[in-house]
Write a protein that holds these residues in place. Sequence first.
Motif, PDB file in Angstrom:
ATOM      1  N   ALA A 102      41.599  -0.204 -26.662  1.00  0.00           N
ATOM      2  CA  ALA A 102      40.378   0.499 -26.370  1.00  0.00           C
ATOM      3  C   ALA A 102      39.964   0.709 -25.041  1.00  0.00           C
ATOM      4  CB  ALA A 102      39.096  -0.566 -27.238  1.00  0.00           C
ATOM      5  N   ARG A 103      40.357  -0.322 -24.061  1.00  0.00           N
ATOM      6  CA  ARG A 103      39.865  -0.309 -22.816  1.00  0.00           C
ATOM      7  C   ARG A 103      40.692   0.839 -22.048  1.00  0.00           C
ATOM      8  NH1 ARG A 103      38.985  -6.207 -22.999  1.00  0.00           N
ATOM      9  NH2 ARG A 103      36.629  -6.380 -23.332  1.00  0.00           N
ATOM     10  N   ALA A 104      42.059   0.879 -22.705  1.00  0.00           N
ATOM     11  CA  ALA A 104      42.693   2.005 -22.023  1.00  0.00           C
ATOM     12  C   ALA A 104      42.324   3.598 -22.412  1.00  0.00           C
ATOM     13  CB  ALA A 104      44.063   1.776 -21.974  1.00  0.00           C
ATOM     14  N   GLY A 105      41.366   3.459 -22.994  1.00  0.00           N
ATOM     15  CA  GLY A 105      40.777   4.743 -23.476  1.00  0.00           C
ATOM     16  C   GLY A 105      41.624   5.237 -24.783  1.00  0.00           C
ATOM     17  N   GLY A 106      42.141   4.363 -25.671  1.00  0.00           N
ATOM     18  CA  GLY A 106      42.783   4.799 -26.908  1.00  0.00           C
ATOM     19  C   GLY A 106      41.810   4.322 -27.940  1.00  0.00           C
ATOM     20  N   GLY A 107      42.166   3.849 -28.950  1.00  0.00           N
ATOM     21  CA  GLY A 107      41.233   3.355 -30.045  1.00  0.00           C
ATOM     22  C   GLY A 107      40.242   4.235 -30.679  1.00  0.00           C
ATOM     23  N   ILE A 108      39.126   4.061 -30.652  1.00  0.00           N
ATOM     24  CA  ILE A 108      37.897   4.819 -31.009  1.00  0.00           C
ATOM     25  C   ILE A 108      37.893   6.012 -30.438  1.00  0.00           C
ATOM     26  CG2 ILE A 108      35.572   5.284 -31.392  1.00  0.00           C
ATOM     27  CD1 ILE A 108      35.319   1.945 -31.690  1.00  0.00           C
ATOM     28  N   ARG A 109      38.194   6.149 -29.035  1.00  0.00           N
ATOM     29  CA  ARG A 109      38.035   7.379 -28.487  1.00  0.00           C
ATOM     30  C   ARG A 109      39.247   8.455 -28.840  1.00  0.00           C
ATOM     31  NH1 ARG A 109      36.492   5.449 -22.459  1.00  0.00           N
ATOM     32  NH2 ARG A 109      37.015   3.365 -23.405  1.00  0.00           N
ATOM     33  N   VAL A 183      31.466   4.571 -26.166  1.00  0.00           N
ATOM     34  CA  VAL A 183      30.942   5.673 -25.030  1.00  0.00           C
ATOM     35  C   VAL A 183      31.989   6.761 -24.947  1.00  0.00           C
ATOM     36  CG1 VAL A 183      30.398   5.851 -22.712  1.00  0.00           C
ATOM     37  CG2 VAL A 183      29.969   3.672 -23.556  1.00  0.00           C
ATOM     38  N   PRO A 184      31.460   7.861 -25.331  1.00  0.00           N
ATOM     39  CA  PRO A 184      32.604   8.920 -25.258  1.00  0.00           C
ATOM     40  C   PRO A 184      32.938   9.384 -23.745  1.00  0.00           C
ATOM     41  CG  PRO A 184      30.351   9.891 -25.457  1.00  0.00           C
ATOM     42  CD  PRO A 184      30.108   8.239 -25.391  1.00  0.00           C
ATOM     43  N   PRO A 185      33.993  10.101 -23.292  1.00  0.00           N
ATOM     44  CA  PRO A 185      34.744  10.283 -22.072  1.00  0.00           C
ATOM     45  C   PRO A 185      33.484  10.798 -21.346  1.00  0.00           C
ATOM     46  CG  PRO A 185      35.759  11.536 -23.794  1.00  0.00           C
ATOM     47  CD  PRO A 185      34.960  10.575 -24.589  1.00  0.00           C
ATOM     48  N   GLU A 186      32.522  11.891 -21.686  1.00  0.00           N
ATOM     49  CA  GLU A 186      31.759  12.563 -20.866  1.00  0.00           C
ATOM     50  C   GLU A 186      30.842  11.417 -20.167  1.00  0.00           C
ATOM     51  OE1 GLU A 186      33.020  13.342 -24.032  1.00  0.00           O
ATOM     52  OE2 GLU A 186      31.089  13.849 -24.813  1.00  0.00           O
ATOM     53  N   PHE A 187      30.643  10.435 -20.724  1.00  0.00           N
ATOM     54  CA  PHE A 187      29.590   9.292 -20.425  1.00  0.00           C
ATOM     55  C   PHE A 187      30.305   7.933 -19.633  1.00  0.00           C
ATOM     56  CE2 PHE A 187      26.804  11.948 -22.850  1.00  0.00           C
ATOM     57  CZ  PHE A 187      25.732  11.991 -22.388  1.00  0.00           C
ATOM     58  N   ALA A 188      31.413   8.331 -19.355  1.00  0.00           N
ATOM     59  CA  ALA A 188      32.546   7.025 -19.145  1.00  0.00           C
ATOM     60  C   ALA A 188      31.723   6.411 -17.941  1.00  0.00           C
ATOM     61  CB  ALA A 188      33.835   7.596 -18.550  1.00  0.00           C
ATOM     62  N   GLY A 189      31.678   5.130 -17.904  1.00  0.00           N
ATOM     63  CA  GLY A 189      30.649   4.308 -16.908  1.00  0.00           C
ATOM     64  C   GLY A 189      29.239   4.284 -16.942  1.00  0.00           C
ATOM     65  N   ARG A 190      28.681   5.032 -17.848  1.00  0.00           N
ATOM     66  CA  ARG A 190      27.269   5.362 -17.803  1.00  0.00           C
ATOM     67  C   ARG A 190      26.860   4.905 -19.390  1.00  0.00           C
ATOM     68  NH1 ARG A 190      25.433  10.180 -17.066  1.00  0.00           N
ATOM     69  NH2 ARG A 190      27.271  11.377 -17.735  1.00  0.00           N
ATOM     70  N   PRO A 191      26.947   3.797 -19.813  1.00  0.00           N
ATOM     71  CA  PRO A 191      26.645   3.628 -21.247  1.00  0.00           C
ATOM     72  C   PRO A 191      25.174   3.606 -21.558  1.00  0.00           C
ATOM     73  CG  PRO A 191      27.211   1.684 -20.089  1.00  0.00           C
ATOM     74  CD  PRO A 191      27.773   2.503 -19.204  1.00  0.00           C
ATOM     75  N   ASP A 192      24.470   3.269 -20.439  1.00  0.00           N
ATOM     76  CA  ASP A 192      22.879   3.272 -20.672  1.00  0.00           C
ATOM     77  C   ASP A 192      22.543   4.876 -20.894  1.00  0.00           C
ATOM     78  OD1 ASP A 192      21.862   0.635 -20.651  1.00  0.00           O
ATOM     79  OD2 ASP A 192      22.894   0.438 -18.706  1.00  0.00           O
ATOM     80  N   ASP A 193      23.103   5.714 -20.167  1.00  0.00           N
ATOM     81  CA  ASP A 193      22.789   7.339 -20.273  1.00  0.00           C
ATOM     82  C   ASP A 193      23.305   7.665 -21.521  1.00  0.00           C
ATOM     83  OD1 ASP A 193      21.722   7.171 -17.590  1.00  0.00           O
ATOM     84  OD2 ASP A 193      23.675   7.970 -16.839  1.00  0.00           O
ATOM     85  N   TYR A 194      24.412   7.217 -21.954  1.00  0.00           N
ATOM     86  CA  TYR A 194      25.000   7.536 -23.513  1.00  0.00           C
ATOM     87  C   TYR A 194      23.941   7.424 -24.276  1.00  0.00           C
ATOM     88  CZ  TYR A 194      27.314   8.196 -27.877  1.00  0.00           C
ATOM     89  OH  TYR A 194      27.667   8.738 -28.884  1.00  0.00           O
ATOM     90  N   ILE A 195      23.118   5.888 -24.322  1.00  0.00           N
ATOM     91  CA  ILE A 195      22.365   5.302 -25.425  1.00  0.00           C
ATOM     92  C   ILE A 195      21.250   6.417 -25.378  1.00  0.00           C
ATOM     93  CG2 ILE A 195      20.808   3.531 -25.977  1.00  0.00           C
ATOM     94  CD1 ILE A 195      23.735   2.940 -26.994  1.00  0.00           C
ATOM     95  N   SER A 196      20.764   6.606 -24.216  1.00  0.00           N
ATOM     96  CA  SER A 196      19.484   7.614 -23.963  1.00  0.00           C
ATOM     97  C   SER A 196      19.872   8.992 -24.800  1.00  0.00           C
ATOM     98  CB  SER A 196      19.047   8.124 -22.652  1.00  0.00           C
ATOM     99  OG  SER A 196      18.841   6.854 -21.880  1.00  0.00           O
ATOM    100  N   ALA A 197      21.014   9.559 -24.695  1.00  0.00           N
ATOM    101  CA  ALA A 197      21.507  10.744 -25.297  1.00  0.00           C
ATOM    102  C   ALA A 197      21.207  10.506 -26.870  1.00  0.00           C
ATOM    103  CB  ALA A 197      22.686  11.238 -24.846  1.00  0.00           C
ATOM    104  N   ALA A 198      22.013   9.477 -27.187  1.00  0.00           N
ATOM    105  CA  ALA A 198      22.182   9.357 -28.664  1.00  0.00           C
ATOM    106  C   ALA A 198      20.662   9.180 -29.246  1.00  0.00           C
ATOM    107  CB  ALA A 198      23.167   7.722 -29.054  1.00  0.00           C
TER     108      ALA A 198
END
Length: 409
Positions: A102-109, A183-198
Amino acid sequence: MSAPPAQLWRHARLASFQPGTAWGWVEDAALWVEGDTLRWVGPDAALSKALPAGLPAVPERDLQGALVTPGLIDAHTHLVYGGDRAAEFEQRLQGASYEDIARAGGGIRSTVAATRAASDEVLFQLAAGRARTLMAEGVTTLEIKSGYGLNEADEARCLAVARRLGRELPLTVRTTSLAAHAVPPEFAGRPDDYISAAISWLAGQHRAGLVDAVDAFCDTIGFTPAQTERIFQAAQALGLPVKLHGEQLSDQGGAELAARYGALSCDHLEHLSPAGIRAMKAAGTVAMLLPGAYYFLRETKLPPVSALREAGVPIAIATDHNPGSSPCLSLLLMLNMACTLFRLTPEEAWRGVTVNAARALGLADRGMLATGLRADFAVWDAQHPRELAYRFGHNPCRRVVQGGIERQP
Ligand code: NIG
Ligand code: FE
């Protein structure tokens, strides 16, 4: 569609799951179905008194002692997705962990990429095939989460595919928005922004009638409790019930948080704390245990089953069907694994896929066979439901009635 005709099903061995007796057992039972509803359920010997005088002849089926149970409810699945994760399975066998991948970008992503690339029709056909496999074992109600789209359009598309399954298959589908899955790739490193979008997508999904509940994955590889709480606040503001993927890989206090929002269920729970159990009990939150994910990820920490039992927290069981942690399409196998791995009794496991699963979806009209509830039931080539928890890799489902209409299993 015209209402299905009235029918009498006679001489069943019935596990009704009505409270009061073990299994809600009736040795020789009759069920009187009218439309999509059970007009009367009870001992066959009492049927003639229950039928009003002057009732026109109702077609009768003699079940000759076959076992009847409520239709099964799989209350936690991620059924709509593209691709598979067989290569990741292989990587794990070569030493990588679920978290490493998951941390290497596999898994759910990686499933997100495959889902976004699939057409609506492909997603529908794949999910319909999976749903039919579950239905062949007597499943009549299915929860389906989004969470592999992770942008506004693809999340809505996956929820719409789930709704279409409910319209086109003889099945009740309940949908859950799980945009807060990763967190999808477009929001990598910006989980709070992703939550706002969701959060900004949720009202539109709700207006479009796509969402019955809202879920979030609160964990070290998911979202923090603070991020999860923002999702719950948005759900609450729309009047939508919440659920949680929590305490799966670590204890984040997610169960206490979810309980404060009156969550329908907290799911996984291997790392659940005593405080989490108390909070769930007080809130009436169901503990949804997922033996498929526990098995497939080769977890070693068991969910605290005895403590949940002692506290009186209702326990449900589901497949958690998803491509990464539980590519399982057998709720009967989960009955067996709930017993062998989690040490539930066969009756507890059965209550977990009937009464308590209904409760985890907020559905008061099913999960038991009783007068006034939905006519959703399965007929089995077995004498007693404990046999179905005991055998595995074996499907004795012979008939299914869903909303009063018989279909082939
Ligand atoms: O329920 N825990 C998070 N979500 C899923 C797994 C999703 C995946 O690996 O694709 C679960 O186990
Ligand atoms: Fe899940």
